[in-house]
Scaffold this active site. Structure first.
Site, PDB file in Angstrom:
ATOM      1  N   ARG A 110     -87.253 -30.699   2.213  1.00 13.20           N
ATOM      2  CA  ARG A 110     -85.882 -30.648   2.754  1.00 13.20           C
ATOM      3  C   ARG A 110     -85.727 -31.859   3.656  1.00 13.20           C
ATOM      4  NH1 ARG A 110     -82.532 -25.773   5.536  1.00 13.20           N
ATOM      5  NH2 ARG A 110     -82.312 -25.359   3.311  1.00 13.20           N
ATOM      6  N   HIS A 137     -78.001 -29.080  -2.902  1.00 12.36           N
ATOM      7  CA  HIS A 137     -78.808 -27.909  -2.515  1.00 12.36           C
ATOM      8  C   HIS A 137     -79.011 -27.043  -3.777  1.00 12.36           C
ATOM      9  CE1 HIS A 137     -80.778 -25.086  -0.082  1.00 12.36           C
ATOM     10  NE2 HIS A 137     -79.807 -24.652   0.702  1.00 12.36           N
ATOM     11  N   GLN A 140     -80.323 -23.231  -3.740  1.00 11.97           N
ATOM     12  CA  GLN A 140     -79.327 -22.276  -3.250  1.00 11.97           C
ATOM     13  C   GLN A 140     -78.396 -21.836  -4.373  1.00 11.97           C
ATOM     14  OE1 GLN A 140     -78.683 -20.995   0.104  1.00 11.97           O
ATOM     15  NE2 GLN A 140     -77.445 -19.651  -1.187  1.00 11.97           N
ATOM     16  N   ASP A 233     -68.942 -22.614   3.463  1.00 12.23           N
ATOM     17  CA  ASP A 233     -70.149 -23.130   4.112  1.00 12.23           C
ATOM     18  C   ASP A 233     -69.726 -23.607   5.504  1.00 12.23           C
ATOM     19  OD1 ASP A 233     -72.680 -24.192   4.635  1.00 12.23           O
ATOM     20  OD2 ASP A 233     -72.409 -25.957   3.350  1.00 12.23           O
ATOM     21  N   CYS A 273     -73.775 -19.464   1.895  1.00  6.88           N
ATOM     22  CA  CYS A 273     -75.218 -19.752   1.792  1.00  6.88           C
ATOM     23  C   CYS A 273     -75.963 -19.428   3.080  1.00  6.88           C
ATOM     24  CB  CYS A 273     -75.432 -21.203   1.391  1.00  6.88           C
ATOM     25  SG  CYS A 273     -74.841 -22.399   2.612  1.00  6.88           S
ATOM     26  N   ARG A 301     -82.630 -16.042  -3.054  1.00  4.94           N
ATOM     27  CA  ARG A 301     -83.339 -17.311  -2.864  1.00  4.94           C
ATOM     28  C   ARG A 301     -84.792 -17.136  -3.254  1.00  4.94           C
ATOM     29  NH1 ARG A 301     -81.475 -21.080   0.726  1.00  4.94           N
ATOM     30  NH2 ARG A 301     -83.118 -22.346  -0.211  1.00  4.94           N
TER      31      ARG A 301
HETATM   32  N1   CP Z   1     -79.093 -21.403   3.009  1.00  5.08           N
HETATM   33  C1   CP Z   1     -80.166 -22.061   3.482  1.00  5.08           C
HETATM   34  O1   CP Z   1     -80.672 -23.003   2.864  1.00  5.08           O
HETATM   35  O2   CP Z   1     -80.649 -21.536   4.632  1.00  5.08           O
HETATM   36  P1   CP Z   1     -81.752 -22.209   5.598  1.00  5.08           P
HETATM   37  O3   CP Z   1     -81.147 -23.455   6.161  1.00  5.08           O
HETATM   38  O4   CP Z   1     -82.035 -21.153   6.627  1.00  5.08           O
HETATM   39  O5   CP Z   1     -82.963 -22.537   4.773  1.00  5.08           O
HETATM   40  N1  NVA Z   2     -74.227 -27.624   4.239  1.00  7.68           N
HETATM   41  C1  NVA Z   2     -75.242 -26.985   5.039  1.00  7.68           C
HETATM   42  C2  NVA Z   2     -76.036 -26.023   4.204  1.00  7.68           C
HETATM   43  C3  NVA Z   2     -77.061 -25.240   4.981  1.00  7.68           C
HETATM   44  C4  NVA Z   2     -77.898 -24.373   4.131  1.00  7.68           C
HETATM   45  C5  NVA Z   2     -76.137 -28.039   5.651  1.00  7.68           C
HETATM   46  O1  NVA Z   2     -76.493 -29.006   4.961  1.00  7.68           O
HETATM   47  O2  NVA Z   2     -76.481 -27.913   6.821  1.00  7.68           O
END
Ligand code: CP
Ligand code: NVA
Length: 316
Positions: A110, A137, A140, A233, A273, A301
């Protein structure tokens, strides 16, 4: 279910790297793994395998679902925070990729720039899984597709409305809807549009699959009208904290609330999400209401990612 070996050694960086049939097969595997796990049957197809999880941004769901998912598959996952490893001190991605490939069987990452994940995948000799970038993502939205199928029995032909930022979630949701022949409508302000190249490709892919992708600029009602799914989101994504106050102004009104829900079909699902910011992109009553499948989505997930890990990291 005997798992196919077609995905062994492959990266999972974007849904656009896979055919619709391949993605539907991954969802079938996710459903199978969920059923096996719920029945208490062991599913140790990755016995003795290891996954490194590089996090250069925060996480609750992604970390816990990958780590426990690997455990349920019989393997082991280790957490590598950007700050506590040499990556945070600037060790080049190509070096990190080649070193980790000597120890591990897979890497989940990530991070910020999508190019970092692509570079990691280019230099690693083991599968690399995208656990979120500024651009996409994909894990997700596989969980999202699994959740929609569970509740609606199908994906094709459903209207999926996303209300909010033209961000990583909007991009991956467009890719998801396009691959599965859905009718995707993205409502976003003109100041926060999705990436044009992603929109163009998604529109082309959607057409091939009997679906569509429409960007409803400054028009939330058009996106929400007759939707089967309403999704949103956070207004401010990770890495955008300095823009928070400006974003609260830019996204005012980009909210799933009871009034907007009335525009959608009576049996519309509400998705997010997470993490969610109540009173901003979603109201408390809708978040906690009977149409919300947000926690099913979070649960899936685990299974969607177990499918990705099992298929890419199996023995040939
Ligand atoms: N939705 C999601 O990716 O959650 P986290 O940021 O907690 O991993
Ligand atoms: N758009 C958000 C998604 C979090 C899971 C971010 O990138 O922070």
């Amino acid at each position: 279910m005997e798992l196919k070996k077609d995905f062994v050694g492959k990266d999972f960086l974007a849904l656009t790297d896979f055919s619709s049939e391949e993605l539907l097969y991954m969802l079938d595997v996710a459903d199978y793994l969920k059923a096996e796990k719920k029945a208490g049957r062991p599913i140790d197809v990755l016995k003795g395998k290891t996954l490194g999880m590089i996090f250069e941004k925060s996480s609750t769901r992604t970390r816990v679902s990958f780590e426990t998912g690997m455990y349920y598959l019989g393997g082991y996952a280790l957490f590598l925070s950007g700050n506590d490893s040499q990556i945070g001190r600037g060790e080049p991605i190509p070096d990190t990729a080649r070193v980790l490939s000597r120890y591990l069987n897979g890497i989940m990452i990530r991070t910020f720039a999508h190019e970092r994940v692509e570079e990691l995948a280019r230099y690693a000799s083991i599968p690399v899984i995208n656990g979120l970038t500024d651009l996409l993502h994909p894990c997700q939205v596989m969980a999202d597709a699994q959740t929609i199928r569970e509740h609606k029995g199908r994906l094709k032909g459903l209207k999926f409305a996303f209300i909010g930022d033209g961000n990583n979630m909007a991009h991956s949701l467009m890719n998801m809807g396009a691959k599965f022949g859905m009718e995707v409508a993205i409502a976003c302000p003109s100041t926060h549009m999705p990436d044009k190249a992603i929109v163009d490709l998604a529109q082309q892919v959607a057409k091939e699959n009997g679906g569509s992708v429409e960007i409803c600029v400054d028009n939330i009602a058009a996106a929400a009208k007759n939707a089967d799914i309403l999704c949103t989101d956070a207004w401010t994504s990770m890495g955008q904290e300095e823009e928070k106050l400006q974003r609260q102004k830019d996204f005012a009104g980009y909210q799933i609330n009871a009034d907007l829900l009335k525009q959608a079909k009576d049996d519309a699902l509400v998705m997010h999400c997470l993490p969610a910011y109540r009173g901003q992109e979603i109201t408390e009553d809708v978040f906690e209401g009977p149409q919300s499948v947000i926690f099913d989505e979070a649960e899936n997930r685990l299974y969607a990612q177990m499918a990705v890990m099992a298929l890419t990291m199996l023995d040939k």
